[in-house]
Design a protein around this motif. Structure first.
Motif, PDB file in Angstrom:
ATOM      1  N   UNK A   1       0.839  -1.201   0.000  1.00 49.58           N
ATOM      2  CA  UNK A   1       0.000   0.000   0.000  1.00 49.58           C
ATOM      3  C   UNK A   1       0.878   1.256   0.000  1.00 49.58           C
ATOM      4  N   UNK A   2       1.899   1.226  -0.828  1.00 51.92           N
ATOM      5  CA  UNK A   2       2.789   2.395  -0.921  1.00 51.92           C
ATOM      6  C   UNK A   2       2.048   3.577  -1.519  1.00 51.92           C
ATOM      7  N   UNK A   3       2.516   4.766  -1.211  1.00 50.03           N
ATOM      8  CA  UNK A   3       1.795   5.986  -1.583  1.00 50.03           C
ATOM      9  C   UNK A   3       1.650   6.155  -3.088  1.00 50.03           C
ATOM     10  N   UNK A   4       2.619   5.634  -3.861  1.00 49.91           N
ATOM     11  CA  UNK A   4       2.512   5.733  -5.312  1.00 49.91           C
ATOM     12  C   UNK A   4       1.288   4.987  -5.825  1.00 49.91           C
ATOM     13  N   UNK A   5       1.110   3.768  -5.361  1.00 51.03           N
ATOM     14  CA  UNK A   5      -0.056   2.969  -5.750  1.00 51.03           C
ATOM     15  C   UNK A   5      -1.345   3.615  -5.238  1.00 51.03           C
ATOM     16  N   UNK A   6      -1.292   4.098  -4.005  1.00 49.44           N
ATOM     17  CA  UNK A   6      -2.505   4.666  -3.411  1.00 49.44           C
ATOM     18  C   UNK A   6      -3.008   5.866  -4.196  1.00 49.44           C
ATOM     19  N   UNK A   7      -2.107   6.674  -4.677  1.00 46.42           N
ATOM     20  CA  UNK A   7      -2.539   7.854  -5.450  1.00 46.42           C
ATOM     21  C   UNK A   7      -3.277   7.431  -6.707  1.00 46.42           C
ATOM     22  N   UNK A   8      -2.781   6.405  -7.376  1.00 49.55           N
ATOM     23  CA  UNK A   8      -3.467   5.925  -8.572  1.00 49.55           C
ATOM     24  C   UNK A   8      -4.832   5.341  -8.227  1.00 49.55           C
ATOM     25  N   UNK A   9      -4.901   4.559  -7.155  1.00 43.77           N
ATOM     26  CA  UNK A   9      -6.181   3.972  -6.735  1.00 43.77           C
ATOM     27  C   UNK A   9      -7.181   5.059  -6.357  1.00 43.77           C
ATOM     28  N   UNK A  10      -6.718   6.041  -5.615  1.00 44.38           N
ATOM     29  CA  UNK A  10      -7.627   7.098  -5.167  1.00 44.38           C
ATOM     30  C   UNK A  10      -8.130   7.929  -6.344  1.00 44.38           C
ATOM     31  N   UNK A  11      -7.272   8.140  -7.324  1.00 42.86           N
ATOM     32  CA  UNK A  11      -7.691   8.896  -8.498  1.00 42.86           C
ATOM     33  C   UNK A  11      -8.750   8.126  -9.274  1.00 42.86           C
ATOM     34  N   UNK A  12      -8.514   6.838  -9.515  1.00 40.58           N
ATOM     35  CA  UNK A  12      -9.489   6.026 -10.246  1.00 40.58           C
ATOM     36  C   UNK A  12     -10.812   5.935  -9.484  1.00 40.58           C
ATOM     37  N   UNK A  13     -10.719   5.848  -8.154  1.00 42.10           N
ATOM     38  CA  UNK A  13     -11.940   5.804  -7.344  1.00 42.10           C
ATOM     39  C   UNK A  13     -12.724   7.099  -7.465  1.00 42.10           C
ATOM     40  N   UNK A  14     -12.010   8.222  -7.505  1.00 42.27           N
ATOM     41  CA  UNK A  14     -12.665   9.531  -7.659  1.00 42.27           C
ATOM     42  C   UNK A  14     -13.319   9.649  -9.022  1.00 42.27           C
ATOM     43  N   UNK A  15     -12.638   9.175 -10.065  1.00 42.16           N
ATOM     44  CA  UNK A  15     -13.209   9.219 -11.408  1.00 42.16           C
ATOM     45  C   UNK A  15     -14.461   8.333 -11.511  1.00 42.16           C
ATOM     46  N   UNK A  16     -14.493   7.254 -10.726  1.00 41.71           N
ATOM     47  CA  UNK A  16     -15.632   6.338 -10.768  1.00 41.71           C
ATOM     48  C   UNK A  16     -16.815   6.850  -9.955  1.00 41.71           C
ATOM     49  N   UNK A  17     -16.560   7.776  -9.050  1.00 39.41           N
ATOM     50  CA  UNK A  17     -17.611   8.341  -8.206  1.00 39.41           C
ATOM     51  C   UNK A  17     -18.085   9.647  -8.841  1.00 39.41           C
ATOM     52  N   UNK A  18     -19.158   9.584  -9.617  1.00 43.89           N
ATOM     53  CA  UNK A  18     -19.605  10.731 -10.415  1.00 43.89           C
ATOM     54  C   UNK A  18     -19.860  11.952  -9.530  1.00 43.89           C
ATOM     55  N   UNK A  19     -20.484  11.748  -8.387  1.00 45.62           N
ATOM     56  CA  UNK A  19     -20.802  12.877  -7.505  1.00 45.62           C
ATOM     57  C   UNK A  19     -19.532  13.556  -6.996  1.00 45.62           C
ATOM     58  N   UNK A  20     -18.555  12.776  -6.599  1.00 43.56           N
ATOM     59  CA  UNK A  20     -17.289  13.341  -6.106  1.00 43.56           C
ATOM     60  C   UNK A  20     -16.509  13.965  -7.248  1.00 43.56           C
ATOM     61  N   UNK A  21     -16.514  13.316  -8.397  1.00 43.87           N
ATOM     62  CA  UNK A  21     -15.788  13.838  -9.555  1.00 43.87           C
ATOM     63  C   UNK A  21     -16.346  15.190  -9.997  1.00 43.87           C
ATOM     64  N   UNK A  22     -17.664  15.309 -10.000  1.00 48.15           N
ATOM     65  CA  UNK A  22     -18.272  16.592 -10.393  1.00 48.15           C
ATOM     66  C   UNK A  22     -17.917  17.692  -9.403  1.00 48.15           C
ATOM     67  N   UNK A  23     -17.820  17.322  -8.132  1.00 49.78           N
ATOM     68  CA  UNK A  23     -17.510  18.311  -7.112  1.00 49.78           C
ATOM     69  C   UNK A  23     -16.150  18.964  -7.356  1.00 49.78           C
ATOM     70  N   UNK A  24     -15.170  18.180  -7.790  1.00 53.92           N
ATOM     71  CA  UNK A  24     -13.819  18.710  -7.968  1.00 53.92           C
ATOM     72  C   UNK A  24     -13.465  18.962  -9.432  1.00 53.92           C
ATOM     73  N   UNK A  25     -13.924  18.104 -10.326  1.00 55.49           N
ATOM     74  CA  UNK A  25     -13.488  18.198 -11.723  1.00 55.49           C
ATOM     75  C   UNK A  25     -14.569  18.758 -12.656  1.00 55.49           C
ATOM     76  N   UNK A  26     -15.788  18.863 -12.151  1.00 54.49           N
ATOM     77  CA  UNK A  26     -16.836  19.550 -12.907  1.00 54.49           C
ATOM     78  C   UNK A  26     -17.475  18.755 -14.020  1.00 54.49           C
ATOM     79  N   UNK A  27     -17.191  17.480 -14.140  1.00 56.60           N
ATOM     80  CA  UNK A  27     -17.857  16.699 -15.221  1.00 56.60           C
ATOM     81  C   UNK A  27     -18.261  15.319 -14.689  1.00 56.60           C
TER      82      UNK A  27
END
Length: 505
Positions: free
Chosen positions: A479-505
């Motif tokens: 669970x090194x930070x490099x892997x975690x950043x990629x996982x967290x980003x993909x999770x954010x992209x998959x969560x439409x409500x969270x993605x819209x909050x920060x990325x607007x789409x």
């Protein structure tokens, strides 16, 4: 050998409860990070897509992987029609925790007696109920676990039936109730279990409090000793006691036979089990071999004295029936076992150990208190959102080649999994991006992921140390930070409500 979980009980869930039970099972599996996989093969590459556990058209759900543990175990599953849940090897981390929580849910729903077990031992941690209360919004207590004799009897008889050795340790009984509530488990049922397991040699007349339950048991034992001392070939003394135990109260009150009369009087105020466990102790027989034949016919009409004062009984009742406090998912899945950080490489020494936080649960963020992102996570997402805007500005207004986008998308996901290991995209994100990949927002999101892959290569490189079984490698590596950043980003992209909050789409 491995670790196995199971439910020892009937799983008797009736009528409308079964549909609710199914919904709750799926909800716990979802929030606990259990996922199924969908394989996609295109352009000579194969990628795995994650999705929450679902019941298929045949009414079955099966799975073997936990998103937070990032490891696969033997298949587990659920049959919605019958309410039957099963598992095989479950490890000792998040997969195990969630599976065991489902078995505890079975306990709470089962109309009969049952227990969640790990490797044959009843689990005693109230945290499972705490997490269930948190996720389901329920107010379950550990009340069912305090039906001490019924639970103990069922457990022991089941072991005899399955060919296991008889329970002979008090600690196995204490597992029925949570450690923090074991002091509330006192009373006549607990006393009987102790005497059955440990014997009654500790009952000495000079130490007994007058009017107490131990005094009643002691006096009954003395009467039985006198009874068996008179034994000879003309009497089947033990057989007569067994027959006495089958009689109703009226018949026991009217026994005239001198040898049995005194014992019959004790049967009016003591449970049938007491007469039997004292007898088998005196005669050196097996309690459970006899009790399994007697219990269905044994009397239950004794009229026991109240040995505990009203205040103590009230206190016990209140504590036993008090709902277990809700426990958040991150707290429930907190992992700090003896091997969690075993053999951490020198390169990571001195750095903080990895523990699950809500930042790892971005996929489940819904704007409520269920997932509360840290300040640093929110700042990181804001920075990524700015970077995403810059990338969009650099993208040409020319229409995007959909095939080229799809190929790039799959190549990037395959490369991320190859280098960082066990990096998977959520299914809903993949197909949404597939359908909208011609727009700047989605193209920029993929390019941003590509940038994150490059920026985190140095931090993620430590994954090369994970050459053995994943569960035997330090969490600081897997669970090194490099892997975690990629996982967290993909999770954010998959969560439409969270993605819209920060990325607007």
């Amino acid at each position: 050998m491995g670790t196995y979980g199971r439910y020892r009980g009937t799983m008797d869930i009736q009528g409308e409860q079964k549909q609710q039970f199914t919904e709750n099972v799926l909800k716990l599996l979802n929030y606990g990070g259990m996922v199924q996989f969908d394989q996609v093969s295109m352009y000579g590459m194969e990628i795995a897509l994650m999705k929450p556990v679902e019941v298929n058209q045949e009414g079955k759900a099966s799975f073997h992987y936990n998103y937070f543990e990032e490891d696969a175990w033997e298949s587990a599953g659920y049959y919605a029609e019958t309410g039957y849940f099963y598992s095989n090897k479950i490890g000792g981390d998040e997969f195990c925790d969630v599976i065991t929580a489902i078995y505890v849910l079975c306990e709470l729903y089962d109309n009969n007696v049952g227990f969640a077990e790990i490797n044959g031992e009843v689990v005693d941690w109230s945290g499972y109920v705490g997490w269930i209360n948190h996720i389901l919004g329920t107010k379950y207590s550990m009340k069912k676990r305090f039906n001490l004799w019924e639970n103990f009897e069922t457990y022991c008889l089941k072991r005899v039936e399955e060919g296991y050795g008889e329970v002979n340790r008090l600690c196995d009984v204490l597992n029925f109730v949570p450690r923090e509530l074991q002091w509330v488990a006192g009373g006549t049922e607990f006393t009987d279990i102790c005497y059955l397991l440990e014997g009654t040699e500790s009952l000495q007349k000079e130490d007994i409090v007058s009017g107490s339950y131990p005094e009643a048991v002691y006096e009954c034992k003395q009467a039985l000793l006198r009874y068996y001392e008179k034994d000879d070939e003309t009497y089947n003394s033990f057989g007569d006691i067994c027959e006495l135990i089958k009689l109703d109260r009226a018949k026991r009150e009217n026994i005239q036979e001198e040898r049995l009369k005194e014992i019959a009087k004790f049967s009016l105020k003591l449970p049938a089990r007491v007469l039997l466990y004292l007898s088998v102790e005196i005669l050196k027989k097996s309690f459970w071999e006899v009790w399994k034949e007697l219990r269905e016919e044994a009397y239950t009409d004794e009229q026991m004295h109240e040995y505990a004062c009203d205040e103590l009984q009230k206190l016990r009742r209140e504590l036993i029936e008090t709902p277990i406090p809700a426990m958040s998912t991150s707290e429930f899945l907190y992992n700090d076992g003896p091997f969690t950080f075993w053999d951490t490489p020198e390169e990571l020494k001195g750095k903080p150990n990895y523990y699950i936080t809500d930042d790892d649960r971005a996929f489940w963020w819904d704007g409520t208190n269920e997932v509360q992102l840290s300040v640093s996570m929110e700042q990181w997402l804001e920075e990524l959102a700015e970077c995403h805007k810059q990338i969009m500005q650099e993208i040409s207004d020319e229409p995007v080649d959909a095939n080229a986008f799809l190929k790039l998308f799959i190549e990037i996901l395959a490369e991320a999994d190859s280098y960082y290991k066990r990096i998977f995209c959520f299914q809903n994100m993949f197909y949404e991006f597939l359908q909208s990949g011609w727009t700047k927002e989605y193209v920029a999101a993929i390019r941003l992921f590509q940038k994150l892959m490059e920026d985190n290569r140095e931090d993620g490189k430590i994954i090369e140390k994970a050459r053995n079984k994943w569960d035997m490698v330090s969490r600081n590596v897997t669970h090194n930070i490099g892997r975690l950043r990629l996982k967290r980003y993909l999770a954010t992209m998959a969560n439409v409500k969270l993605r819209k909050r920060y990325f607007g789409f």
